[in-house]
Design a protein around this motif. Sequence first.
Motif, PDB file in Angstrom:
ATOM      1  N   GLU A 127      15.127 -16.692  48.425  1.00 46.94           N
ATOM      2  CA  GLU A 127      14.412 -15.636  49.133  1.00 46.94           C
ATOM      3  C   GLU A 127      13.723 -14.770  48.111  1.00 46.94           C
ATOM      4  OE1 GLU A 127      16.676 -13.680  51.847  1.00 46.94           O
ATOM      5  OE2 GLU A 127      17.174 -15.226  53.110  1.00 46.94           O
ATOM      6  N   MET A 128      14.456 -14.607  47.012  1.00 48.46           N
ATOM      7  CA  MET A 128      14.004 -13.375  46.013  1.00 48.46           C
ATOM      8  C   MET A 128      13.237 -14.164  45.100  1.00 48.46           C
ATOM      9  SD  MET A 128      17.931 -12.135  45.191  1.00 48.46           S
ATOM     10  CE  MET A 128      17.339 -10.487  44.445  1.00 48.46           C
ATOM     11  N   GLY A 129      12.739 -15.363  45.022  1.00 51.52           N
ATOM     12  CA  GLY A 129      11.665 -15.981  44.478  1.00 51.52           C
ATOM     13  C   GLY A 129      12.268 -16.790  43.247  1.00 51.52           C
ATOM     14  N   VAL A 130      13.311 -17.062  43.154  1.00 51.61           N
ATOM     15  CA  VAL A 130      13.852 -17.867  42.043  1.00 51.61           C
ATOM     16  C   VAL A 130      13.715 -19.282  42.444  1.00 51.61           C
ATOM     17  CG1 VAL A 130      16.136 -18.435  41.216  1.00 51.61           C
ATOM     18  CG2 VAL A 130      16.009 -16.141  41.994  1.00 51.61           C
ATOM     19  N   ALA A 131      12.893 -19.792  41.344  1.00 54.53           N
ATOM     20  CA  ALA A 131      12.618 -21.278  41.388  1.00 54.53           C
ATOM     21  C   ALA A 131      13.470 -22.211  40.877  1.00 54.53           C
ATOM     22  CB  ALA A 131      11.280 -21.453  40.879  1.00 54.53           C
ATOM     23  N   SER A 132      14.412 -21.514  39.862  1.00 53.62           N
ATOM     24  CA  SER A 132      15.160 -22.462  39.159  1.00 53.62           C
ATOM     25  C   SER A 132      16.776 -21.874  38.917  1.00 53.62           C
ATOM     26  CB  SER A 132      14.609 -22.452  37.649  1.00 53.62           C
ATOM     27  OG  SER A 132      15.461 -23.105  36.809  1.00 53.62           O
ATOM     28  N   ALA A 133      17.857 -22.319  39.413  1.00 53.55           N
ATOM     29  CA  ALA A 133      19.040 -21.782  39.339  1.00 53.55           C
ATOM     30  C   ALA A 133      19.992 -22.825  39.480  1.00 53.55           C
ATOM     31  CB  ALA A 133      19.114 -20.656  40.623  1.00 53.55           C
ATOM     32  N   PHE A 134      21.159 -22.369  38.850  1.00 52.88           N
ATOM     33  CA  PHE A 134      22.342 -23.301  38.976  1.00 52.88           C
ATOM     34  C   PHE A 134      23.558 -22.461  39.306  1.00 52.88           C
ATOM     35  CE2 PHE A 134      26.191 -25.123  36.814  1.00 52.88           C
ATOM     36  CZ  PHE A 134      25.703 -26.447  36.857  1.00 52.88           C
ATOM     37  N   VAL A 135      24.036 -22.847  40.534  1.00 52.44           N
ATOM     38  CA  VAL A 135      25.126 -21.843  41.125  1.00 52.44           C
ATOM     39  C   VAL A 135      26.518 -22.790  40.961  1.00 52.44           C
ATOM     40  CG1 VAL A 135      26.107 -20.882  43.106  1.00 52.44           C
ATOM     41  CG2 VAL A 135      23.763 -20.609  42.722  1.00 52.44           C
ATOM     42  N   ASN A 136      27.578 -22.211  40.310  1.00 49.04           N
ATOM     43  CA  ASN A 136      28.810 -22.907  40.240  1.00 49.04           C
ATOM     44  C   ASN A 136      29.999 -22.193  40.736  1.00 49.04           C
ATOM     45  OD1 ASN A 136      31.055 -24.324  39.485  1.00 49.04           O
ATOM     46  ND2 ASN A 136      30.561 -24.310  37.367  1.00 49.04           N
ATOM     47  N   LEU A 137      30.236 -22.450  41.890  1.00 49.77           N
ATOM     48  CA  LEU A 137      31.490 -21.713  42.599  1.00 49.77           C
ATOM     49  C   LEU A 137      32.745 -22.381  42.506  1.00 49.77           C
ATOM     50  CD1 LEU A 137      29.566 -20.174  45.585  1.00 49.77           C
ATOM     51  CD2 LEU A 137      30.114 -19.112  43.182  1.00 49.77           C
ATOM     52  N   GLY A 138      33.409 -22.331  41.530  1.00 50.97           N
ATOM     53  CA  GLY A 138      34.580 -23.041  41.494  1.00 50.97           C
ATOM     54  C   GLY A 138      34.546 -24.632  41.425  1.00 50.97           C
TER      55      GLY A 138
ATOM     56  N   GLU B  98      10.964 -18.557  35.375  1.00 53.04           N
ATOM     57  CA  GLU B  98      10.858 -19.352  34.376  1.00 53.04           C
ATOM     58  C   GLU B  98      12.019 -19.715  33.631  1.00 53.04           C
ATOM     59  OE1 GLU B  98       6.306 -19.251  32.623  1.00 53.04           O
ATOM     60  OE2 GLU B  98       7.985 -18.472  31.545  1.00 53.04           O
ATOM     61  N   SER B  99      12.984 -18.749  33.671  1.00 52.53           N
ATOM     62  CA  SER B  99      14.261 -18.710  32.668  1.00 52.53           C
ATOM     63  C   SER B  99      15.418 -18.458  33.043  1.00 52.53           C
ATOM     64  CB  SER B  99      13.600 -18.114  31.465  1.00 52.53           C
ATOM     65  OG  SER B  99      13.452 -16.806  31.786  1.00 52.53           O
ATOM     66  N   PHE B 100      15.835 -18.441  34.312  1.00 61.30           N
ATOM     67  CA  PHE B 100      17.025 -17.927  34.800  1.00 61.30           C
ATOM     68  C   PHE B 100      18.011 -19.011  35.462  1.00 61.30           C
ATOM     69  CE2 PHE B 100      19.915 -14.826  35.987  1.00 61.30           C
ATOM     70  CZ  PHE B 100      20.380 -15.069  37.245  1.00 61.30           C
ATOM     71  N   ALA B 101      19.129 -18.922  34.881  1.00 61.67           N
ATOM     72  CA  ALA B 101      20.195 -19.820  35.356  1.00 61.67           C
ATOM     73  C   ALA B 101      21.433 -19.023  35.487  1.00 61.67           C
ATOM     74  CB  ALA B 101      20.555 -20.731  34.325  1.00 61.67           C
ATOM     75  N   TYR B 102      21.992 -19.074  36.656  1.00 66.69           N
ATOM     76  CA  TYR B 102      23.215 -18.385  37.007  1.00 66.69           C
ATOM     77  C   TYR B 102      24.533 -19.434  37.361  1.00 66.69           C
ATOM     78  CZ  TYR B 102      26.429 -16.249  40.476  1.00 66.69           C
ATOM     79  OH  TYR B 102      27.693 -15.795  41.134  1.00 66.69           O
ATOM     80  N   SER B 103      25.561 -18.934  36.835  1.00 63.97           N
ATOM     81  CA  SER B 103      26.656 -19.710  37.111  1.00 63.97           C
ATOM     82  C   SER B 103      27.789 -18.641  37.435  1.00 63.97           C
ATOM     83  CB  SER B 103      27.111 -20.929  36.309  1.00 63.97           C
ATOM     84  OG  SER B 103      27.853 -19.973  35.328  1.00 63.97           O
ATOM     85  N   GLY B 104      28.761 -18.763  38.528  1.00 64.86           N
ATOM     86  CA  GLY B 104      29.633 -18.007  38.795  1.00 64.86           C
ATOM     87  C   GLY B 104      30.982 -18.852  39.442  1.00 64.86           C
ATOM     88  N   ILE B 105      32.199 -18.317  39.231  1.00 59.22           N
ATOM     89  CA  ILE B 105      33.167 -18.923  39.878  1.00 59.22           C
ATOM     90  C   ILE B 105      33.649 -17.970  40.831  1.00 59.22           C
ATOM     91  CG2 ILE B 105      35.295 -19.950  39.096  1.00 59.22           C
ATOM     92  CD1 ILE B 105      34.396 -19.604  36.122  1.00 59.22           C
ATOM     93  N   TYR B 106      34.090 -18.638  41.901  1.00 59.29           N
ATOM     94  CA  TYR B 106      34.496 -18.092  43.229  1.00 59.29           C
ATOM     95  C   TYR B 106      35.832 -18.583  43.508  1.00 59.29           C
ATOM     96  CZ  TYR B 106      34.057 -17.303  48.247  1.00 59.29           C
ATOM     97  OH  TYR B 106      34.294 -16.759  49.574  1.00 59.29           O
TER      98      TYR B 106
END
Length: 356
Positions: A208-219, A20-28
């Motif tokens: 795979e982990m069941g995340v339905a909503s995510a934002f990934v930002n790698l550089g 419901e409420s997870f968003a992730y961002s990381g810089i690689y």
Amino acid sequence: MARKRPKNGRWRLWQHALTESFAYSGIYSAFGVFERSVTLNLNGFTLDCDSLAVNSGSLVTTGIGALNITEFGVYVYEAATEKLRALENTMSFYRDTSEVSLLNRNAGVAPVRVSSELFQLLRLSKDVAEKSENAFNITLAPLIQLWRKAGNELPRPDEIKNALSLCEIENLILDEDSAYLCKKNCMIDLGGIGKGFAADICCGLYREMGVASAFVNLGGNVKTVGNRPDGKPWSVGIQHPDKPRGECFGAVMCSDLSVVTSGAYERFQIIGGEKFHHILDGKTGFPALSDLKSVTVISQSSALADALSTTAFVLGLKKGAELIRAFAETSAVFFSNDNKIFSVGTPNFIHVLTRQ
Ligand code: AMP
Ligand code: MG
């Protein structure tokens, strides 16, 4: 270390909170060091923090008061971080122990057995090279190194000629599960495609982990999973090439898509008062003289979007647009040197704001 998957009851609770409420961002960083940041989006409440804050659990004390959400965030974040580290250990040009280094050291010596992930990436790299008359070329590494070490002086013509003689993609031979650089001193560099690939793997892991909503930002390589937690599509801003970081000239509305930008403004060095950017033209041995300031590619595969944005930048607007059209379900936004914006591809999922 990633935490162990929690026992059933709790897991379900965590999963619910996450979807419901997870968003992730990381810089690689492709150059050996991770810089990380995390954004947890808790039902509209966004909190930015660095990875240490998350890892040390200090999020718990921020007053959000939702321990399950925080722990779940930490759990998936750590799993993703671990996976990204492993990928970096495989693909880094600068780590002696990486598969890429092993392959490079064995140039002209022997084929090297590689992981299926690296093999997949090498195959895609060769494919994009073939479709772009080698404008995309991961064997440009000797030339890339020459420019990186240039310091205050331009590389000499004989140095460029010598480096270019080692930069033929045909020297990279793939066979079942092995790769071989068949000429001594040839090398590969995955800087133009690696971050996109890592974003794909990261999103695969979240799914795979069941995340339905995510934002990934790698550089700058963005990939989204599903829609935003509030059900609306993600809006990914496109950096204006001439404005301070964070100022966008447009946005792409998307779910389950990747948005990747390459541009001359991103990384460059100054030699003799002149700017030399980091995207090289294997025909001249110099930074590509593109008629573009940036190219943004939108595609489901982030590895493909990453490779194509680098390639389209080298090719320029006309040939770059042709290249994009040759790939199904792939679109692009071009920002030209004369500050015009062109878009190519499926208009219903590209929304470019006209604000400039
Ligand atoms: P990107 O920022 O994704 O456009 O990739 C740029 C990086 O890709 C550079 O820093 C180099 O490591 C590498 N690179 C430069 N020129 C090329 C090229 N023509 N083909 C493939 N990789 C390249
Ligand atoms: Mg790229």
